[in-house]
Scaffold this motif. Structure first.
Motif, PDB file in Angstrom:
ATOM      1  N   CYS A  75       0.824  -1.215   0.000  1.00  0.00           N
ATOM      2  CA  CYS A  75       0.000   0.000   0.000  1.00  0.00           C
ATOM      3  C   CYS A  75       0.852   1.257   0.000  1.00  0.00           C
ATOM      4  O   CYS A  75       0.565   2.234   0.699  1.00  0.00           O
ATOM      5  CB  CYS A  75      -0.962   0.001   1.193  1.00  0.00           C
ATOM      6  N   GLY A  76       1.957   1.228  -0.764  1.00  0.00           N
ATOM      7  CA  GLY A  76       2.697   2.440  -1.069  1.00  0.00           C
ATOM      8  C   GLY A  76       2.050   3.136  -2.251  1.00  0.00           C
ATOM      9  O   GLY A  76       0.933   2.780  -2.674  1.00  0.00           O
ATOM     10  N   PRO A  77       2.713   4.139  -2.831  1.00  0.00           N
ATOM     11  CA  PRO A  77       2.077   4.909  -3.906  1.00  0.00           C
ATOM     12  C   PRO A  77       1.670   4.064  -5.101  1.00  0.00           C
ATOM     13  O   PRO A  77       0.615   4.301  -5.702  1.00  0.00           O
ATOM     14  CB  PRO A  77       3.136   5.956  -4.273  1.00  0.00           C
ATOM     15  N   ALA A  78       2.462   3.068  -5.481  1.00  0.00           N
ATOM     16  CA  ALA A  78       2.109   2.226  -6.629  1.00  0.00           C
ATOM     17  C   ALA A  78       0.855   1.417  -6.335  1.00  0.00           C
ATOM     18  O   ALA A  78      -0.083   1.359  -7.148  1.00  0.00           O
ATOM     19  CB  ALA A  78       3.274   1.306  -6.987  1.00  0.00           C
ATOM     20  N   GLY A  79       0.823   0.763  -5.184  1.00  0.00           N
ATOM     21  CA  GLY A  79      -0.328  -0.061  -4.834  1.00  0.00           C
ATOM     22  C   GLY A  79      -1.584   0.754  -4.602  1.00  0.00           C
ATOM     23  O   GLY A  79      -2.685   0.357  -4.998  1.00  0.00           O
ATOM     24  N   ILE A  80      -1.433   1.911  -3.945  1.00  0.00           N
ATOM     25  CA  ILE A  80      -2.586   2.761  -3.671  1.00  0.00           C
ATOM     26  C   ILE A  80      -3.246   3.226  -4.963  1.00  0.00           C
ATOM     27  O   ILE A  80      -4.474   3.148  -5.122  1.00  0.00           O
ATOM     28  CB  ILE A  80      -2.152   3.973  -2.827  1.00  0.00           C
ATOM     29  N   VAL A  81      -2.445   3.713  -5.893  1.00  0.00           N
ATOM     30  CA  VAL A  81      -3.003   4.254  -7.131  1.00  0.00           C
ATOM     31  C   VAL A  81      -3.600   3.136  -7.980  1.00  0.00           C
ATOM     32  O   VAL A  81      -4.657   3.307  -8.603  1.00  0.00           O
ATOM     33  CB  VAL A  81      -1.928   5.048  -7.894  1.00  0.00           C
ATOM     34  N   ALA A  82      -2.954   1.962  -8.012  1.00  0.00           N
ATOM     35  CA  ALA A  82      -3.516   0.837  -8.749  1.00  0.00           C
ATOM     36  C   ALA A  82      -4.854   0.422  -8.151  1.00  0.00           C
ATOM     37  O   ALA A  82      -5.844   0.215  -8.875  1.00  0.00           O
ATOM     38  CB  ALA A  82      -2.538  -0.334  -8.744  1.00  0.00           C
ATOM     39  N   ALA A  83      -4.905   0.276  -6.830  1.00  0.00           N
ATOM     40  CA  ALA A  83      -6.143  -0.139  -6.167  1.00  0.00           C
ATOM     41  C   ALA A  83      -7.249   0.884  -6.362  1.00  0.00           C
ATOM     42  O   ALA A  83      -8.421   0.529  -6.567  1.00  0.00           O
ATOM     43  CB  ALA A  83      -5.874  -0.359  -4.682  1.00  0.00           C
ATOM     44  N   ASP A  84      -6.904   2.144  -6.301  1.00  0.00           N
ATOM     45  CA  ASP A  84      -7.882   3.223  -6.489  1.00  0.00           C
ATOM     46  C   ASP A  84      -8.504   3.153  -7.885  1.00  0.00           C
ATOM     47  O   ASP A  84      -9.729   3.230  -8.050  1.00  0.00           O
ATOM     48  CB  ASP A  84      -7.190   4.560  -6.260  1.00  0.00           C
ATOM     49  N   ARG A  85      -7.653   2.993  -8.890  1.00  0.00           N
ATOM     50  CA  ARG A  85      -8.141   2.957 -10.264  1.00  0.00           C
ATOM     51  C   ARG A  85      -9.023   1.730 -10.497  1.00  0.00           C
ATOM     52  O   ARG A  85     -10.083   1.813 -11.134  1.00  0.00           O
ATOM     53  CB  ARG A  85      -6.945   2.936 -11.228  1.00  0.00           C
ATOM     54  N   LEU A  86      -8.609   0.579  -9.968  1.00  0.00           N
ATOM     55  CA  LEU A  86      -9.362  -0.658 -10.161  1.00  0.00           C
ATOM     56  C   LEU A  86     -10.696  -0.619  -9.427  1.00  0.00           C
ATOM     57  O   LEU A  86     -11.750  -0.924 -10.005  1.00  0.00           O
ATOM     58  CB  LEU A  86      -8.528  -1.845  -9.684  1.00  0.00           C
ATOM     59  N   ALA A  87     -10.654  -0.251  -8.147  1.00  0.00           N
ATOM     60  CA  ALA A  87     -11.887  -0.233  -7.359  1.00  0.00           C
ATOM     61  C   ALA A  87     -12.858   0.819  -7.861  1.00  0.00           C
ATOM     62  O   ALA A  87     -14.078   0.637  -7.801  1.00  0.00           O
ATOM     63  CB  ALA A  87     -11.558   0.004  -5.891  1.00  0.00           C
ATOM     64  N   GLY A  88     -12.330   1.923  -8.373  1.00  0.00           N
ATOM     65  CA  GLY A  88     -13.190   2.958  -8.921  1.00  0.00           C
ATOM     66  C   GLY A  88     -13.970   2.486 -10.127  1.00  0.00           C
ATOM     67  O   GLY A  88     -15.021   3.054 -10.472  1.00  0.00           O
ATOM     68  N   ASP A  89     -13.472   1.423 -10.778  1.00  0.00           N
ATOM     69  CA  ASP A  89     -14.159   0.847 -11.929  1.00  0.00           C
ATOM     70  C   ASP A  89     -15.075  -0.301 -11.527  1.00  0.00           C
ATOM     71  O   ASP A  89     -15.670  -0.939 -12.384  1.00  0.00           O
ATOM     72  CB  ASP A  89     -13.121   0.353 -12.940  1.00  0.00           C
ATOM     73  N   GLY A  90     -15.154  -0.572 -10.218  1.00  0.00           N
ATOM     74  CA  GLY A  90     -16.005  -1.651  -9.733  1.00  0.00           C
ATOM     75  C   GLY A  90     -15.316  -2.989  -9.598  1.00  0.00           C
ATOM     76  O   GLY A  90     -15.949  -3.989  -9.235  1.00  0.00           O
ATOM     77  N   THR A  91     -14.019  -3.060  -9.883  1.00  0.00           N
ATOM     78  CA  THR A  91     -13.257  -4.296  -9.736  1.00  0.00           C
ATOM     79  C   THR A  91     -13.088  -4.624  -8.257  1.00  0.00           C
ATOM     80  O   THR A  91     -12.737  -3.758  -7.456  1.00  0.00           O
ATOM     81  CB  THR A  91     -11.877  -4.150 -10.397  1.00  0.00           C
ATOM     82  N   ARG A  92     -13.319  -5.872  -7.898  1.00  0.00           N
ATOM     83  CA  ARG A  92     -13.160  -6.286  -6.499  1.00  0.00           C
ATOM     84  C   ARG A  92     -11.663  -6.420  -6.187  1.00  0.00           C
ATOM     85  O   ARG A  92     -10.974  -7.250  -6.768  1.00  0.00           O
ATOM     86  CB  ARG A  92     -13.867  -7.606  -6.238  1.00  0.00           C
ATOM     87  N   VAL A  93     -11.205  -5.608  -5.260  1.00  0.00           N
ATOM     88  CA  VAL A  93      -9.777  -5.518  -4.952  1.00  0.00           C
ATOM     89  C   VAL A  93      -9.556  -5.809  -3.474  1.00  0.00           C
ATOM     90  O   VAL A  93     -10.278  -5.290  -2.610  1.00  0.00           O
ATOM     91  CB  VAL A  93      -9.221  -4.115  -5.280  1.00  0.00           C
ATOM     92  N   LEU A  94      -8.548  -6.621  -3.196  1.00  0.00           N
ATOM     93  CA  LEU A  94      -8.023  -6.765  -1.839  1.00  0.00           C
ATOM     94  C   LEU A  94      -6.621  -6.187  -1.848  1.00  0.00           C
ATOM     95  O   LEU A  94      -5.745  -6.658  -2.587  1.00  0.00           O
ATOM     96  CB  LEU A  94      -7.979  -8.235  -1.414  1.00  0.00           C
ATOM     97  N   ALA A  95      -6.387  -5.142  -1.057  1.00  0.00           N
ATOM     98  CA  ALA A  95      -5.066  -4.519  -0.939  1.00  0.00           C
ATOM     99  C   ALA A  95      -4.510  -4.839   0.437  1.00  0.00           C
ATOM    100  O   ALA A  95      -5.177  -4.599   1.459  1.00  0.00           O
ATOM    101  CB  ALA A  95      -5.162  -3.011  -1.133  1.00  0.00           C
ATOM    102  N   VAL A  96      -3.296  -5.389   0.478  1.00  0.00           N
ATOM    103  CA  VAL A  96      -2.692  -5.790   1.748  1.00  0.00           C
ATOM    104  C   VAL A  96      -1.336  -5.116   1.921  1.00  0.00           C
ATOM    105  O   VAL A  96      -0.648  -4.802   0.953  1.00  0.00           O
ATOM    106  CB  VAL A  96      -2.538  -7.324   1.842  1.00  0.00           C
ATOM    107  N   ASP A  97      -0.972  -4.922   3.169  1.00  0.00           N
ATOM    108  CA  ASP A  97       0.351  -4.382   3.498  1.00  0.00           C
ATOM    109  C   ASP A  97       0.728  -4.907   4.869  1.00  0.00           C
ATOM    110  O   ASP A  97      -0.119  -4.976   5.781  1.00  0.00           O
ATOM    111  CB  ASP A  97       0.337  -2.857   3.504  1.00  0.00           C
TER     112      ASP A  97
END
Length: 482
Positions: free
Chosen positions: A15-37
């Protein structure tokens, strides 16, 4: 022990900048995302070293390199750089796509209006200096950035975020999906099935990712690692460099060794050194942060010099040689807590001796109070290969004469701190969407081995998210060499 099997569309590891931005973009499109750190929430990532106390590893999970925000440390200054910093990443993406993704990444990270970026400042340099736009953020601006990102992520119904969660193993299924075994402090062990994985593990996951690359049979090339030290001195002594560029980067060749400046920390208030603890590997390395707030009296600044590690045939050192010839001797330098950073007065560093035997003696002799105090004085120079030691000193001497405008009495005001170790990430072979040779596995940020930097990491996260969503308008072959 829980044996539940969770199913998601995408697992984001880190959940650094790369993971945060990827998760944000995916979840914003309705993709089910699990982000872990594996780290902690952003508001409790306190570093005792920053408070002039001792580093004890934060129970094996260093708050400086783990937790929500990653390298964007809550309440600390950061430096953002734009392309062509991270040139190889831009080349892999292709110029048009890199420009678009950079614009989107800055929008995801920063509030409007964007911070003021500037390149070369007009000062003349006798050295060729890499020019790219840089913006230094104050601690207040960083707090606002991280709070804003956290609010966005926790607002998505399609996203679950688990902090304090370690990925124990990662395996590809015959069907092409992925299974990840997780362990967290509240739920014990669980297994997650995901159609795709975005690895954004950052520095905390370096050793884990090194093993995963080999266990999964991913295609990669070996990096060209570098070792070095950080020089800390009164901020005015480095002013000549910051008058040229806020992130003064140049390369020299001395004693047959390629040496580069790295992490030039001379903001409005100078800079400070931070510790990055790799508990699983048994050592702590250094980082530097810029202070963008106005200077306080007695402010220090710092920069690193890194020298490439190559053998007599020009081949880069491998991990085994680094461990045996550098990390092992480094761990033995401190008697109180092996593997923690050490300080050596520059005159002693030149002579490879230990005449100034404590931090208190260093302060008395130099008149400089280090930005952190958790050092033991040690003969850092003695563990460096002779050619590296010579190259670092010759490079420093040439640079400091320009930075300070003179050489009189400078050595006595400088502390040499180590160890620095960089460019140890395997360089993965992947597509322009940063998909590895294993279908559905993407590597973004530091762990791709292409580029470092907050904006560059975020750009990589967006590129991976676009590919997963199938929204990229750029052919996958664009930007590939050959």
């Amino acid at each position: 022990m829980s044996t539940d099997l969770d199913t998601v569309d995408v697992l984001v590891i880190g959940c650094g900048p790369a993971g945060i931005v990827a998760a944000d973009r995916l979840a914003g499109d309705g993709t089910r995302v699990l982000a872990v750190d594996v780290g902690r929430p952003h508001t409790v990532r306190v570093c005792p070293v920053d408070r002039m106390r001792a580093c004890h590893g934060c129970r094996g999970i260093c708050n400086v390199i783990s937790g929500f925000g990653g390298c964007i440390h809550y309440g600390d200054g950061v430096k953002l750089s734009r392309f062509p910093s991270g040139r190889r990443l831009a080349e892999r993406l292709g110029p048009a796509r890199a420009t678009r993704l950079e614009h989107e990444a800055l929008g995801a990270l920063c509030d409007s209006p964007l911070p003021q970026f500037r390149g070369a400042r007009g000062g003349r340099s006798p050295f060729p200096v890499k020019d790219y736009p840089v913006a230094s953020l104050t601690s207040t601006e960083v707090i606002a950035m991280v709070d804003r990102m956290h609010t966005r992520l926790t607002g998505w119904a399609a996203l679950e975020m688990r902090l304090g969660t370690e990925v124990l193993s990662l395996a590809q299924e015959d069907s092409g999906g992925w299974l990840a075994r997780l362990r967290d402090r509240r739920h014990g062990e669980t297994t997650v099935r995901a159609a795709a994985v975005v690895a954004a593990v950052g520095r905390r996951g370096r050793s884990w990712w090194h093993r995963q690359i080999r266990d999964l049979g991913l295609e990669f090339t070996r990096p060209a690692p570098s070792v070095g030290v950080r020089f800390e001195a009164p901020a005015p002594l480095l002013a000549g460099g910051s008058a040229v560029h806020d992130d003064f980067k140049t390369t020299l060749v001395k004693a047959g060794v390629k040496v580069k400046t790295f992490c030039f920390c001379t903001g409005a208030g100078g800079g400070r050194i931070k510790f990055t603890d790799y508990a699983s590997d048994g050592y702590t390395l250094l980082d530097g942060h810029v202070i963008a707030e106005p200077a306080a009296e007695g402010a220090t600044a710092n920069f690193a010099l890194l020298a490439q590690l190559r053998d007599g045939d020009g081949q880069p050192w491998d991990n085994e040689r680094i461990d045996s010839e550098l990390i092992g001797p480094y761990r033995r330098l401190r008697t109180d807590r092996p593997g923690k950073p050490v300080l050596q007065w520059l005159p002693d560093f030149r002579a490879k001796r230990l005449g100034c035997a404590s931090v208190e003696e260093f302060i008395a002799r130099s008149g400089v109070t280090p930005s952190v105090r958790d050092y033991q004085a040690a003969n850092l120079a003695a563990i460096l290969p002779p050619q590296i030691h010579t190259a670092l000193l010759e490079s420093f001497d040439e640079l400091i004469g320009f930075f300070a405008g003179h050489r009189d009495g400078i050595d006595a005001q400088v502390g040499v701190i180590g160890l620095e170790l960089e460019n140890t990430w395997d360089e993965l072979i992947f597509t322009s969407s940063l998909e590895t040779s294993a279908a559905g596995l993407y590597a973004v940020g530091d762990c791709g081995g292409l580029a470092q930097g907050i904006v560059q990491a975020a750009v990589g996260g967006l590129a991976a998210a676009e590919a997963i969503l199938g929204t990229s308008a750029t052919p996958w072959t664009e930007g590939l060499a050959g």
